[in-house]
Design a protein around this motif. Sequence first.
Motif, PDB file in Angstrom:
ATOM      1  N   GLU A  95       0.837  -1.203   0.000  1.00 24.36           N
ATOM      2  CA  GLU A  95       0.000   0.000   0.000  1.00 24.36           C
ATOM      3  C   GLU A  95       0.870   1.252   0.000  1.00 24.36           C
ATOM      4  OE1 GLU A  95      -3.330   0.305  -0.191  1.00 24.36           O
ATOM      5  OE2 GLU A  95      -3.428  -1.873  -0.453  1.00 24.36           O
ATOM      6  N   ASN A  97       0.083   4.212   0.903  1.00 28.37           N
ATOM      7  CA  ASN A  97      -0.081   4.954   2.159  1.00 28.37           C
ATOM      8  C   ASN A  97       0.833   4.408   3.254  1.00 28.37           C
ATOM      9  OD1 ASN A  97      -1.980   6.629   1.005  1.00 28.37           O
ATOM     10  ND2 ASN A  97      -3.740   5.448   1.778  1.00 28.37           N
ATOM     11  N   ASP A 100       4.385   5.492   2.470  1.00 34.02           N
ATOM     12  CA  ASP A 100       4.530   6.916   2.798  1.00 34.02           C
ATOM     13  C   ASP A 100       4.628   7.125   4.305  1.00 34.02           C
ATOM     14  OD1 ASP A 100       4.465   7.522   0.107  1.00 34.02           O
ATOM     15  OD2 ASP A 100       2.349   8.148   0.119  1.00 34.02           O
TER      16      ASP A 100
END
Length: 194
Positions: A95, A97, A100
């Motif tokens: 993922e 996200n 990050d």
Amino acid sequence: MRHPPPDVASTVCYGRTDLRVDAARFDTCVAAMQARLVAQLEGRTPAAIYSSPLQRARCAADALAASFGLPVTEDVRLAEMDFGAWEMRPWDTLERNDLDAWARDINGFAPPGGESARDIVLRMAAWARGLRDVACAAEDVHVAVAHAGPIRLHTATALRMPTTACLTWALDFGALCHLHVADDGHARLIRWNA
């Protein structure tokens, strides 16, 4: 010293997974590791050889130790980072996200069910403290065969640098990192990626 190449694609996230070594490159890599180590030792014999329990490190440690007539002391604190749910998944399937979030908090972020960089720093520091407790003489050389992540993080910590400083440091398979740790605990980097 970093272990020889494992038998896995470079596009796969692997850490604590106990991968076999790449048999086609193992002997050549271990011979190069042996030559690097002998050059660094300058006629001395290691006081001890330690290894991560993961076979990609342990197989190399066994070969190095045999050449010096030494046993290998296995220590789980030298193992690679546990990527938890990310283990053995292609990097491009993780993922965005989550990646990050990891980039924003390198020290504290842990993949689901895995470890953070802080966890690795703490276990490597505990290993190093234990090593200082058993080191008999200042000139003793202790050799560890481990993994890029823990080696980078331990080196940055030993040199009192921020954890993020080490993220881009190249460390080739079979390469050597030579740290000299003084009695007062201060470290000096002698060789990196040698």
